[in-house]
Design a protein around this motif. Structure first.
Motif, PDB file in Angstrom:
ATOM      1  N   LEU A 109      -2.181  11.138   2.471  1.00  0.00           N
ATOM      2  CA  LEU A 109      -2.860  11.890   1.409  1.00  0.00           C
ATOM      3  C   LEU A 109      -3.648  13.077   1.964  1.00  0.00           C
ATOM      4  CD1 LEU A 109      -3.839   8.566   1.296  1.00  0.00           C
ATOM      5  CD2 LEU A 109      -4.033   9.214  -1.074  1.00  0.00           C
ATOM      6  N   MET A 148      -0.630   7.374  -9.011  1.00  0.00           N
ATOM      7  CA  MET A 148      -0.912   6.506  -7.854  1.00  0.00           C
ATOM      8  C   MET A 148      -2.136   5.634  -8.121  1.00  0.00           C
ATOM      9  SD  MET A 148       0.295   6.047  -4.730  1.00  0.00           S
ATOM     10  CE  MET A 148       0.075   4.312  -4.821  1.00  0.00           C
ATOM     11  N   VAL A 175      -0.953  11.902  -7.847  1.00  0.00           N
ATOM     12  CA  VAL A 175      -2.176  11.141  -7.553  1.00  0.00           C
ATOM     13  C   VAL A 175      -2.702  10.338  -8.744  1.00  0.00           C
ATOM     14  CG1 VAL A 175      -3.701  13.155  -7.943  1.00  0.00           C
ATOM     15  CG2 VAL A 175      -4.465  11.273  -6.481  1.00  0.00           C
ATOM     16  N   TYR A 177      -8.060  13.359  -2.105  1.00  0.00           N
ATOM     17  CA  TYR A 177      -7.426  12.168  -2.709  1.00  0.00           C
ATOM     18  C   TYR A 177      -7.555  10.970  -1.752  1.00  0.00           C
ATOM     19  CZ  TYR A 177      -4.963  15.985  -5.151  1.00  0.00           C
ATOM     20  OH  TYR A 177      -4.641  17.130  -5.821  1.00  0.00           O
ATOM     21  N   LEU A 230       0.230   5.032   2.784  1.00  0.00           N
ATOM     22  CA  LEU A 230       0.053   6.230   1.961  1.00  0.00           C
ATOM     23  C   LEU A 230      -0.444   7.379   2.828  1.00  0.00           C
ATOM     24  CD1 LEU A 230      -1.955   4.722  -1.083  1.00  0.00           C
ATOM     25  CD2 LEU A 230       0.521   4.693  -0.705  1.00  0.00           C
ATOM     26  N   VAL A 236       1.106  11.244  -1.346  1.00  0.00           N
ATOM     27  CA  VAL A 236       0.348  11.346  -2.601  1.00  0.00           C
ATOM     28  C   VAL A 236      -0.106  12.798  -2.798  1.00  0.00           C
ATOM     29  CG1 VAL A 236      -1.615  10.441  -3.904  1.00  0.00           C
ATOM     30  CG2 VAL A 236      -0.417   8.970  -2.259  1.00  0.00           C
ATOM     31  N   ASP A 239       7.209   9.548  -2.955  1.00  0.00           N
ATOM     32  CA  ASP A 239       5.973  10.248  -3.306  1.00  0.00           C
ATOM     33  C   ASP A 239       5.463   9.800  -4.672  1.00  0.00           C
ATOM     34  OD1 ASP A 239       8.261  12.058  -4.444  1.00  0.00           O
ATOM     35  OD2 ASP A 239       6.428  12.798  -5.408  1.00  0.00           O
ATOM     36  N   ARG A 240       4.167   9.984  -4.888  1.00  0.00           N
ATOM     37  CA  ARG A 240       3.545   9.679  -6.183  1.00  0.00           C
ATOM     38  C   ARG A 240       2.532  10.781  -6.509  1.00  0.00           C
ATOM     39  NH1 ARG A 240       6.856   6.502  -6.075  1.00  0.00           N
ATOM     40  NH2 ARG A 240       6.879   4.249  -6.291  1.00  0.00           N
TER      41      ARG A 240
END
Ligand code: NAD
Length: 351
Positions: free
Chosen positions: A238, A222, A219, A242, A236, A185, A216-217
């Motif tokens: 991070l 997400m 944020v 985040y 996840l 993330v 991946d994302r």
């Protein structure tokens, strides 16, 4: 016999740690608890909320169970450390005890296990996500200052070294626990250097584990995905900020802060604590839910190799959660902290 450092903390800390210890001891696992003062109850004797005796104890025992500690908001509050046990010299200031502990002991990965428990009401079902939050840098490095009146500046630090070790820890944990997917993330589309580095290094490190799928994302996306379809996510990874925000969101998905456990893990020590804070308004009222700290204790038992004891507690908790007269008010029950701990300990003793 395991020797474990015990920090009861303040606010609701002492009540929920007492309940947690009662349950852990009911499993029959032999633990010699070394209690050290941290937080408000350390200040009078040691003139600091985080005395050296506590840091030394954790490093010596390698494992700690920690109740929540209060951090005053705003003002000039800071935790000052001069301890040299970590090889650092000079005075260092941290915004909170938890941040100080994580940095001084280099507990670089914060692990938060977010999953549904039968009997705990929640808007969502089938959630089972592990959050791995980098714990030592990003905007939490505490490097902020006033540039001029009315203008504050904060430094965001991301390094390859810290990113690689948290990604490696997450990947190894995922493989060991038969997890399949790790999602990195980030906000690399805007913070191209800092989050860009986090994304690139984390993907590279996780890519070394062929059994894992890595994706991946961004944020913000997400956050939306976690609210719309959280059951689709597995693990996840991070950066610090985040990770802090999204893992509280995760706690909200499964019924709130009272049920979400956590751990801070490094190469030299590991500290197990609930996600929630010291909830000062409930201090001494026998009202706080001990479940999150107890589940942190379950993570701790697994960490020290007492897997059977950990499983007994999870099973006993699942049984007790079905009986409203034995669980706390936040879970829709009528029992106090002590009574809930007692009820779980009694079931554990029968397993
Ligand atoms: P908090 O998590 O203490 O409480 C927020 C609310 O969540 C409470 O008012 C209560 O309604 C509920 N809640 C939390 N834990 C619960 C439990 N076990 N059982 C039932 N309900 C529970 O957050 P806060 O009020 O923002 O912070 C209070 C203090 O704790 C602050 O000083 C904060 O800095 C500190 N804090 C410490 C830690 C830590 O030690 N790791 C973590 C977070 C906050």
């Amino acid at each position: 016999m395991h020797k474990i450092t015990l920090i009861k903390g303040d606010g609701i800390g002492p009540e929920i740690t007492d309940a947690t210890i009662q349950v852990i001891e009911a499993t029959g696992v032999q633990i010699d608890w070394e209690e050290v003062p941290v937080g408000e109850n350390a200040v009078e004797k040691y003139h600091t909320p985080l005395p050296e005796v506590a840091l030394e104890s954790i490093l010596r025992n390698k494992v700690a169970l920690k109740g929540p500690t209060t951090t005053p908001f705003g003002g000039d509050y800071s935790v000052e450390i001069t301890w040299g046990g970590n090889g650092k010299k000079g005075v260092r200031k941290y915004p909170s005890i938890s941040v100080a502990l994580r940095n001084e002991l280099d507990l670089y990965c914060n692990v938060r296990e977010i999953k549904n428990y039968p009997g705990v009401e929640s808007k969502y079902q089938n959630i089972d996500i592990v959050f791995f939050r980098e714990n030592t840098e990003d905007l939490y490095a505490g490097k902020e200052h006033m540039v001029v009146d009315g203008v504050a500046e904060s430094l965001k630090i991301i390094t390859e070294k810290a990113t690689r070790r948290v990604a490696k820890f997450a990947a190894e944990y995922a493989v060991k626990n038969n997890r399949k997917t790790l999602t990195v993330v980030h906000k690399a589309n805007i913070m191209k250097k800092t989050d860009g580095l986090f994304l690139e290094v984390a993907q590279d490190e996780i890519g070394k584990y062929p059994s894992l799928e890595v994706n991946d994302r961004v944020v913000d996306n997400m956050c939306m995905q976690l609210v719309q379809k959280p059951e689709q996510y597995d693990c996840l990874v991070l950066p610090n900020l985040y990770g802090d925000v999204l893992s509280d969101l995760g706690a909200g998905l499964i019924g709130g802060l009272g049920v979400a456990p956590g751990a801070n893990i490094g190469d030299n020590a590991a500290e197990f604590e609930a996600i929630h804070g010291s909830a000062p308004k409930y201090t001494g009222l026998n009202r706080a839910n001990p479940m999150a700290l107890l589940l942190s204790g379950v993570m701790m038992l697994k960490h020290i190799g007492e897997v059977e004891a950990a499983q007994k507690i999870e099973k006993a908790l699942t049984i007790v959660l079905q009986d409203k007269s034995k669980i706390t008010v936040d879970l829709g029950g009528t029992a106090g902290t002590k009574e809930m701990g007692q009820a779980i300990a009694e079931v554990v003793a029968t397993l």
